[in-house]
Write a protein that holds these residues in place. Structure first.
Motif, PDB file in Angstrom:
ATOM      1  N   LEU A 160      22.524  -2.110 -31.564  1.00 41.10           N
ATOM      2  CA  LEU A 160      22.228  -3.184 -30.619  1.00 41.10           C
ATOM      3  C   LEU A 160      23.367  -4.193 -30.601  1.00 41.10           C
ATOM      4  O   LEU A 160      23.637  -4.877 -31.584  1.00 41.10           O
ATOM      5  N   VAL A 166      22.835  -1.334 -25.445  1.00 45.26           N
ATOM      6  CA  VAL A 166      22.116  -0.489 -26.393  1.00 45.26           C
ATOM      7  C   VAL A 166      22.912   0.811 -26.507  1.00 45.26           C
ATOM      8  O   VAL A 166      22.985   1.585 -25.556  1.00 45.26           O
ATOM      9  N   HIS A 170      10.923   1.544 -21.909  1.00 39.82           N
ATOM     10  CA  HIS A 170      10.952   0.575 -23.008  1.00 39.82           C
ATOM     11  C   HIS A 170      11.250  -0.813 -22.470  1.00 39.82           C
ATOM     12  O   HIS A 170      12.312  -1.059 -21.873  1.00 39.82           O
ATOM     13  N   GLY A 178      12.135  -3.516 -23.826  1.00 39.74           N
ATOM     14  CA  GLY A 178      13.286  -4.226 -24.368  1.00 39.74           C
ATOM     15  C   GLY A 178      14.622  -3.695 -23.893  1.00 39.74           C
ATOM     16  O   GLY A 178      15.668  -4.282 -24.190  1.00 39.74           O
ATOM     17  N   SER A 179      14.612  -2.587 -23.146  1.00 38.11           N
ATOM     18  CA  SER A 179      15.862  -1.944 -22.734  1.00 38.11           C
ATOM     19  C   SER A 179      16.055  -1.891 -21.225  1.00 38.11           C
ATOM     20  O   SER A 179      17.139  -1.540 -20.752  1.00 38.11           O
ATOM     21  N   LYS A 183      19.063  -3.768 -19.868  1.00 45.78           N
ATOM     22  CA  LYS A 183      20.278  -3.664 -20.675  1.00 45.78           C
ATOM     23  C   LYS A 183      21.158  -2.517 -20.171  1.00 45.78           C
ATOM     24  O   LYS A 183      20.705  -1.600 -19.484  1.00 45.78           O
ATOM     25  N   ILE A 206      21.237  -8.950 -29.083  1.00 44.41           N
ATOM     26  CA  ILE A 206      19.864  -8.562 -28.789  1.00 44.41           C
ATOM     27  C   ILE A 206      19.013  -8.849 -30.032  1.00 44.41           C
ATOM     28  O   ILE A 206      19.408  -8.524 -31.152  1.00 44.41           O
ATOM     29  N   TRP A 242      13.100  -6.403 -29.936  1.00 45.40           N
ATOM     30  CA  TRP A 242      13.395  -5.140 -29.247  1.00 45.40           C
ATOM     31  C   TRP A 242      12.473  -4.029 -29.758  1.00 45.40           C
ATOM     32  O   TRP A 242      11.949  -3.240 -28.976  1.00 45.40           O
ATOM     33  N   ALA A 247       8.865  -4.358 -28.439  1.00 50.93           N
ATOM     34  CA  ALA A 247       8.694  -4.444 -26.989  1.00 50.93           C
ATOM     35  C   ALA A 247       7.771  -3.320 -26.520  1.00 50.93           C
ATOM     36  O   ALA A 247       7.767  -2.222 -27.082  1.00 50.93           O
TER      37      ALA A 247
END
Length: 669
Positions: A88, A93, A124, A126-127, A130, A185, A190, A193
């Protein structure tokens, strides 16, 4: 927390490798793995030793990298996938996969690495916003120049191949080119999430039956699915409070989640908690009802519920609509026990002629359903789930049949309807609810939230259905413009059935429990010459519930690629990887038009009835839109001296699909 171990790069450099391997082993044990293979431990030791060196190189380049977090063997939730490492960065990512002993990257290794990245992007929380860079790291022999310019595909870069010696340089180059925020991050956030994978309709039914909410199981692309469910629940509440009869028409592209929306409305936790009258899910799709019922019974049995009780509960959850209508035809005064019914694939409701033939009652199924639900005093709600271009059999009246029935009712109905169903659109194949603008005593309320605009079935090819529509409309140039990314949603073609099988097996093996299978039109009878039996007698006696539900070890399952399911068996259901077997019932003429054929006796005969031609196109629309992750189309070569398998007919279809952008699998291997 999902399985795996998180560590800072500074701790990785100074830490003990054996201790880290021990932590990974303990984490695996916590996840229920009773034994640990020596080969796995050796792979961990290999990866950790090299990652330790690479971490030192990164910190030597920039001391701030010491705070970066590395996740080892992080399990992508509910997907049974574990990339070797996830690193991260500020807004990046990095997904790292090592290949022990490899000096070249094959297609399977590239796809495996890219799949990790795509799953994080798609599901996901959290991603999703990104930049995700998949790095396939070979042991030696590769040292490619870092590619750090533009070139992402919706947030995910194509697989970057490097070797161990160049991995740190590759990460540094991407960090310099992609860094935007200068803020790491938050690794703890993350990890926790939400992760919301798209489910098959069977998986969704099982989870809803276990009292999960659709909001827990739908991914970020399906926000409109949650809104549609909420609208339905609002109108159920209002109908009870006001005391009126309502019908909600939900439309959507193929695979958008109409059935899932209906299933969720039946088991909405808000309604259950308020003690409201029960709802029932009705479908005229016999195979779908049978398969979902069996899957739910199996799910109950795993919870130690006795079979008879499981079957009782499941039968109350999902019923056959034709049986529902037949029951209340026999008892013309009794109201249904449910104030709310969900009518799946409502466009396939029977017209008056079919009802007269089946039940000796010459009133259309929509009008009968309206009359039956009017018996519920003082209120009732019908949720009609409507797919366009999905009518596949004689007697299926389409959307306008509901408008005609509503216009004839003396009792007033509040009609809550999507824009597409009211005014026509591609998702309903241009049909309109009130074709002649006559609405009778109905009160019409338009609500755009009742249209599901995004496919959740083919989540990496949201507009694949538009490509299918252009193909069937004989618009090859437009089809090419709507072809999805073949990198994310493979579409291929072959003239060799065995090669199609190999393609399906290869793709389904890349990910555990991903189901593949062959499908074909019920009219493609002459595929029997290639071992594909599609006769009615054969299909009626084949256990298609096992075809859909059994595992790869069962010879009856779709995995064995021996038996093809037709449009009747697969409508409303899906497979991950589909092999479509093209038949002579839909051919291309000399001037580029569709030729519709029906096999009778020993020869093909032209179908000139316009409605039957539409049914044939709809069959192929259904078959072409069953795949969640990719499709291969097998167009036979034909057989010399057999007019029923004319080579020229198949060649014309192959050339047309090529013009629509489909590549021969041999050209892309």
């Amino acid at each position: 927390m999902a399985s795996g171990v998180m560590i800072s790069l500074s701790d990785l450099v100074t830490g003990n490798e054996d201790h880290l391997i021990g932590r990974l082993s303990a984490e695996f044990a916590n996840q229920g793995f009773e034994t640990q293979r020596t080969s796995q431990t050796r792979a961990w030791a290999f990866a950790i030793a090299h990652l330790k060196t690479i971490a030192g190189q990164l910190i030597a380049h920039d001391a701030s990298f010491a705070e970066w977090r590395l996740l080892l063997e992080y399990e992508i939730p509910r997907r049974q996938k574990r990339p070797d490492g996830i690193l991260l960065d500020d807004n990046i990512v990095f997904v790292i996969e090592f290949k022990l002993g490899a000096s070249r990257a094959g297609a399977a290794e590239r796809w495996q690495t890219e799949e990790y990245a795509l799953d994080l992007r798609d599901f996901h929380g959290g991603s999703s916003d990104k930049t995700i860079i998949p790095l396939l790291c070979l042991e030696s022999g590769v040292n490619l120049t870092a590619s750090t310019g533009e070139g992402t595909k919706a947030g995910v870069w194509s697989v970057q191949v490097c070797d161990i010696a160049s991995l740190a340089d590759r990460i540094i180059a991407f960090h310099g080119a992609q860094n935007r925020f200068g803020r790491l991050i938050d690794a703890e956030r993350w990890i926790i999430a939400p992760y919301r994978p798209t489910l098959t309709i069977i998986e969704a039914a099982e989870r809803l039956f276990a009292q999960h909410d659709v909001r827990e199981i739908s991914h970020s692309y399906a926000d409109n699915l949650t809104q549609a469910t909420s609208v339905i629940i609002e109108h159920i509440r209002e109908a009870q409070q006001v005391g009126d009869h309502r019908i909600c028409f939900v439309t959507g592209v193929p695979g958008a989640g109409k059935t899932l929306t209906g299933l969720n409305a039946v088991h909405d936790p808000q309604l259950r908690s308020e003690g409201r009258p029960p709802a029932v899910f009705l479908s005229g799709n016999g195979p779908l009802v049978k398969i979902i019922r069996k899957a739910l019974v199996h799910s109950c049995r795993r919870q130690s519920i006795p079979r008879t009780e499981a079957e009782r509960q499941v039968t109350a959850f999902i019923q056959n609509v034709h049986s529902f209508v037949r029951h209340y035809l026999g008892d013309v005064t009794s109201p249904p026990t449910e104030n709310v019914i969900i009518f799946d694939e409502a466009q396939r409701a029977w017209d008056a002629r079919k009802m007269a033939k089946k039940h000796n009652h010459a009133i259309s199924e929509p009008e009968l359903v309206l009359e039956i639900m009017e018996r519920c005093k003082p209120w009732s709600v019908i949720v009609a789930l409507v797919g366009g271009g999905q009518e596949i059999h004689e007697g299926e009246g389409g959307l306008a049949q509901w408008g005609q029935a509503l216009a004839r009712r003396a009792a007033p109905w509040t009609v809550v309807v999507s824009h597409q169903a009211l005014h026509g659109g591609p998702s309903v194949a241009g049909q309109r609810l009130f074709r002649d603008e006559s609405i009778g005593n109905s009160v019409v309320r338009e609500d755009t939230r009742l249209h599901l605009r995004v496919s959740t079935r083919s989540w990496r090819a949201h507009k694949f259905n538009e490509w299918v529509n252009e193909v069937l409309a004989l618009h090859p140039t437009e089809a090419v413009g709507r072809l999805p990314s073949l990198r994310e949603y493979p579409i291929a073609m072959t003239r060799d059935l065995e090669l199609a099988r190999k393609w399906l097996r290869a793709h389904s093996r890349l990910e555990p429990n991903r189901r593949c299978g062959l499908v074909a039109s019920s009219g493609a009878i002459r595929l029997r010459a290639y071992g594909i039996e599609l006769s009615t007698g054969f299909r009626q006696n084949y256990p298609y519930d096992e075809w859909f539900l059994a595992g790869p070890e069962d010879v009856r399952s779709s995995f064995h690629l021996e038996v093809a399911a037709t449009e009747f068996e697969v409508q409303g259901l899906e497979l991950d990887w589909v092999g479509l077997c093209w038949g002579n019932d839909l051919a291309i003429g000399d001037t580029g038009e569709w030729i519709f054929q029906r096999f009778t006796g020993t020869k093909w005969r032209r179908v000139r009835d316009n409605q039957r031609q539409i049914y044939t196109l709809n069959k192929y629309r259904v078959l072409l839109t069953r795949a969640r992750q990719g499709i291969i189309i097998w167009v036979p070569r034909g057989i010399d001296n057999d007019i029923t398998l004319d080579r020229g007919t198949f060649d014309a279809v192959y050339e047309y699909l090529t013009a629509c952008g489909v590549q021969n699998v041999e050209d892309v291997l």
